[in-house]
Motif scaffolding. Structure first.
Motif, PDB file in Angstrom:
ATOM      1  N   PHE A   1     103.990  27.383  93.455  1.00 33.47           N
ATOM      2  CA  PHE A   1     103.471  26.159  92.842  1.00 33.47           C
ATOM      3  C   PHE A   1     103.688  24.987  93.786  1.00 33.47           C
ATOM      4  CE2 PHE A   1     104.444  22.883  89.332  1.00 33.47           C
ATOM      5  CZ  PHE A   1     103.120  22.468  89.271  1.00 33.47           C
ATOM      6  N   ALA A   2     102.591  24.371  94.229  1.00 33.81           N
ATOM      7  CA  ALA A   2     102.677  23.225  95.128  1.00 33.81           C
ATOM      8  C   ALA A   2     101.845  22.095  94.533  1.00 33.81           C
ATOM      9  CB  ALA A   2     102.182  23.591  96.519  1.00 33.81           C
ATOM     10  N   PRO A   3     102.399  21.378  93.542  1.00 29.45           N
ATOM     11  CA  PRO A   3     101.611  20.360  92.834  1.00 29.45           C
ATOM     12  C   PRO A   3     101.296  19.130  93.667  1.00 29.45           C
ATOM     13  CG  PRO A   3     103.904  20.269  92.155  1.00 29.45           C
ATOM     14  CD  PRO A   3     103.773  21.477  93.026  1.00 29.45           C
ATOM     15  N   ASN A   4     102.068  18.892  94.711  1.00 35.64           N
ATOM     16  CA  ASN A   4     101.860  17.743  95.583  1.00 35.64           C
ATOM     17  C   ASN A   4     102.566  18.033  96.890  1.00 35.64           C
ATOM     18  OD1 ASN A   4     104.711  16.932  95.089  1.00 35.64           O
ATOM     19  ND2 ASN A   4     103.913  16.496  93.032  1.00 35.64           N
ATOM     20  N   ALA A   5     102.557  17.078  97.786  1.00 29.95           N
ATOM     21  CA  ALA A   5     103.129  17.330  99.105  1.00 29.95           C
ATOM     22  C   ALA A   5     104.648  17.310  99.114  1.00 29.95           C
ATOM     23  CB  ALA A   5     102.602  16.302 100.102  1.00 29.95           C
ATOM     24  N   PHE A   6     105.261  16.859  98.034  1.00 29.19           N
ATOM     25  CA  PHE A   6     106.716  16.769  97.989  1.00 29.19           C
ATOM     26  C   PHE A   6     107.384  18.062  97.553  1.00 29.19           C
ATOM     27  CE2 PHE A   6     105.194  12.483  97.111  1.00 29.19           C
ATOM     28  CZ  PHE A   6     105.986  11.690  97.918  1.00 29.19           C
ATOM     29  N   ILE A   7     106.744  18.791  96.660  1.00 33.50           N
ATOM     30  CA  ILE A   7     107.446  19.828  95.901  1.00 33.50           C
ATOM     31  C   ILE A   7     106.797  21.187  96.114  1.00 33.50           C
ATOM     32  CG2 ILE A   7     108.076  20.596  93.566  1.00 33.50           C
ATOM     33  CD1 ILE A   7     108.022  17.592  92.772  1.00 33.50           C
ATOM     34  N   ARG A   8     107.637  22.194  96.337  1.00 36.10           N
ATOM     35  CA  ARG A   8     107.216  23.585  96.410  1.00 36.10           C
ATOM     36  C   ARG A   8     108.153  24.395  95.512  1.00 36.10           C
ATOM     37  NH1 ARG A   8     103.929  20.902  98.386  1.00 36.10           N
ATOM     38  NH2 ARG A   8     103.119  20.897 100.527  1.00 36.10           N
ATOM     39  N   ILE A   9     107.584  25.153  94.571  1.00 36.92           N
ATOM     40  CA  ILE A   9     108.377  26.010  93.691  1.00 36.92           C
ATOM     41  C   ILE A   9     107.904  27.442  93.889  1.00 36.92           C
ATOM     42  CG2 ILE A   9     109.059  26.541  91.314  1.00 36.92           C
ATOM     43  CD1 ILE A   9     108.570  23.609  90.632  1.00 36.92           C
TER      44      ILE A   9
END
Length: 715
Positions: A40-48
């Motif tokens: 899950f990469a909803p934006n450039a800040f966060i990767r799950i």
């Protein structure tokens, strides 16, 4: 003051939108952008990831200021992530997506990492959390409003069900991000405001942390370099016969303006460099010296400057009351970071790879590309920890020099400055001259003029932000000084020193302006017959946050209580980088003019304190940094050459000279301010005012002159 982005014609909305699209992280791994993100990469800040691992792509670089931890806390707070399982990674160089919202470029500086990314990171975390909740609610067939989140889980209390973020990653990735997601009320924060341990500490303690100087790609060779000791000088002739005879020396690289020696080890390269017989063509700058520079800037300061800000009629205000004038001067300063400048470069046909710790990843990439005649995408930048930045690593010069040497070397080569090369080829804090005039009416300031003369770093570094002949950094903390004055004018006179390169230095414009302003405030207090604290308080009715910290600093420092002879307290009050700080320095001056720091106390209202421990540490370090400059810092020029070369003649405060430093952080609900540079700004004027109170001698030039304090020469 308008932000740099606004000077460039970008709206805050445009810059924030850009930053929400992409902000990349600085960590111990290779840039995340090198591989497609999974899960899950909803934006450039966060990767799950599917296994629940959460990665923050760091928008700012870590150079000891603690942003690894504080920025991670901001993201994790709104995401409701399990902070123990958050990791960070470097941002790739990408100006379009990773620009700092307050600067408009991809850079870490100006004490604005927390300020710039406070809203974008909270929004990114909250948006990702909302999508995870929606995914869980969809899977359970329940209303999303019935779900809560905590410790990287979505919880449905009514059915006692929980799902980890990792198990929801794929489903969440298929959802459309919601708009205008509400952010947490600060009263519900569970991470922000806590003194959490820094994420980068364990690997620094264990030695696993990799700084730029630690990078060792396979087959790396090592290089030492020498540039002309005269600014702008060129290589005339090199006799390398003795150098080639030294074991471990592999290659001599002679360029038009520098010479590099490549060896099997740094020591071999250093010995080979010392064995070279280099003849330099000094060029036109061999006649430049400190006297010429100061005469020039003093003459320039007598001319009217561009008006940066005006209120009322300052000229008329100066004639109405008892007037006072003063001039203050600050010298060139080097950065002297703990980690000397270095860069490892591997140039291959049509491409380049480099390993570095820099405050400007994208600019470093483009600058090296230009130097090598490559397109930027052909230059790969591996970011590493910085062993100190202080503004020095806002410049790409080291990477450019290393790349030019590496062009002539088969395989990767690590180029490292010696400390002498570091100090004598810096990008120096500019010399500044301040002309101040004020009038007193009924013991308050009625008129005020402040003319700032010095070089413009912004005009070179961010030319689009240099407008109306005013450098917004050079006048920072002068145009927005906190005191209530009815007639007020600030002018700026740009004057570039011949030959000497100038750049940002920790504290930037406020470092210079606060020293002049707060020193002058004590002189005005004496002229008004008032205590320095009382004098300031009488002018701060419209600045309650600063007034409060001044009152607290006076109370906690024992202001007004008796001290031994030739010992006194001095105060500095400032708004800098959107933080409100009052600092009291207690110092003793002996008959020989030597100064002993006894105690320093700072009260800070920096808004919401993301990590109070980091704020305390940054203020302590900044105070030591600024006090070092006040006591010892000066770079002088003779025959076009910097005269200082190492820590024997460019002194640092020794550990036994550092006083007890107390920092008190005010609990506040305001948006966070900057903190990394405020201590460096506060220390010098507080010390100068303590010396003034102890001896009656006003030192209007830094560093402090012990000959004057000892009475061996006039002030």
């Amino acid at each position: 003051m308008p932000s740099a982005a606004e000077h460039m014609g970008l709206s805050r909305r445009q810059v924030l939108q850009a930053s929400a699209v992409g902000v990349a992280l600085y960590g111990f791994h290779l840039p995340l952008a090198q591989a497609a993100p999974a899960g899950f990469a909803p934006n450039a800040f966060i990767r799950i990831a599917g296994d629940g691992g959460i990665t923050l792509v760091m928008p700012s670089v870590e150079m000891g200021q603690g942003v690894y931890t504080s920025i991670s806390m901001i993201m994790a707070e709104e995401l409701d992530a399990d902070f123990a399982h958050v990791t960070v990674e470097h941002a790739p160089p990408d100006e379009a997506h990773y620009a700092n919202p307050m600067l408009g470029v991809q850079a870490t500086g100006n004490s604005n990492s927390i300020r710039a990314f406070w809203k974008p990171l909270r929004t990114a975390g909250a948006t990702a959390r909302a999508m995870l909740v929606a995914a869980a609610a969809q899977q359970w067939g329940v209303d999303a409003t019935a779900c809560t989140t905590a410790a990287s889980q979505v919880i449905h209390a009514a059915s006692n069900r929980k799902l980890g973020y990792g198990s929801l990653a794929a489903r969440a990735a298929s959802l459309k991000p919601p708009a205008n997601v509400p952010l947490k009320d600060p009263k519900n924060f569970v991470l922000i405001g806590r003194p959490l341990k820094r994420l980068d500490t364990p690997e620094k303690v264990s030695g696993k942390a990799v700084y730029g100087i630690d990078a060792l790609p396979p087959g790396v060779k090592f290089a030492a370099l020498a540039a002309s000791p005269v600014f702008g000088g060129k290589v005339a002739h090199v006799d390398d016969s003795k150098a080639k005879a030294i074991p471990g020396v592999r290659q001599i690289v002679v360029l038009d303006d520098l010479v590099g020696v490549v060896g099997d080890t740094t020591w071999a390269a250093k010995k080979g460099l010392a064995a070279l017989a280099i003849t330099w063509n000094d060029g036109a700058n061999a006649n430049v010296d400190s006297a010429l520079i100061w005469n020039d800037i003093r003459q320039a300061s007598t001319k009217k400057g561009a008006v940066a800000k005006a209120i009322g009629d300052a000229d008329k205000g100066l004639t109405d009351g008892d007037s006072l004038e003063a001039a203050y001067e600050l010298p060139f300063l080097a950065h002297a970071t703990m980690e000397p400048l270095n860069c490892t470069v591997h140039v291959t046909p049509g491409a380049c790879e480099l390993w570095i710790g820099t405050q400007i990843m994208a600019r470093t990439q483009s600058s090296v590309a230009q130097a090598l005649g490559l397109s930027p995408e052909k230059v790969t930048v591996h970011q590493h920890l910085l062993g100190g930045g202080f503004g020095r690593r806002l410049e790409p010069d080291m990477a450019i020099k290393a790349a030019r040497i590496a062009q002539h070397v088969d395989g990767p080569v690590k180029v490292t400055y010696s400390r002498e090369e570091d100090i004598q080829h810096d990008i120096y804090r500019p010399v500044y001259r301040h002309l101040l005039a004020a009038s007193l009416k009924d013991t308050k300031i009625n008129g005020w003029t402040h003319r700032i003369t010095g070089s413009s770093v912004v005009a070179r570094w961010l030319p689009a932000a240099y407008t109306h002949d005013v450098d917004f950094d050079a006048v920072d903390s002068a145009v927005d000084m906190p005191y209530g004055i009815p007639h007020f004018r600030v002018e700026y006179v740009r004057r570039e020193p011949p030959a000497i390169p100038t750049g940002f230095w920790r504290g930037v414009g406020p470092n210079s302006n606060v020293f002049a302003i707060e020193s002058f405030m004590d002189e005005l207090a004496k002229k008004a017959g008032k205590d320095p604290v009382d004098f300031r308080l009488s002018l701060l009715d419209k600045t309650p946050r600063l007034k409060s910290v001044v009152q607290m600093a006076a109370q906690k420092s024992g202001w007004g209580q008796a001290l031994p002879a030739r010992t006194a307290r001095g105060i500095c009050a400032q708004i800098a980088f959107a933080s409100f700080i009052a600092t009291v320095c207690e110092a003793e001056v002996d008959e020989n003019g030597d100064v002993r720091l006894r105690r320093v106390l700072s009260i800070v209202d920096t808004g919401i304190a993301v990590n109070p421990d980091t704020i305390v540490a940054q203020l302590q370090g900044g105070l030591i940094f600024g006090l070092t400059a006040a006591l010892h810092g000066e770079v002088t020029i003779a025959k076009g050459r910097v005269q200082q070369s190492n820590f024997h003649d460019y002194r640092m405060l020794r550990i036994n000279e550092v006083p007890n430093i107390e920092v008190h952080v005010i609990k506040s609900g305001e948006a966070p301010g900057g903190i990394g540079e405020t201590g460096a700004t506060a220390g010098p004027p507080a010390l100068g005012n303590a010396i003034y109170a102890a001896t009656g001698i006003r030192l209007r030039r830094l560093p402090i002159d012990r000959e004057v304090l000892a009475g061996r020469k006039p002030a």
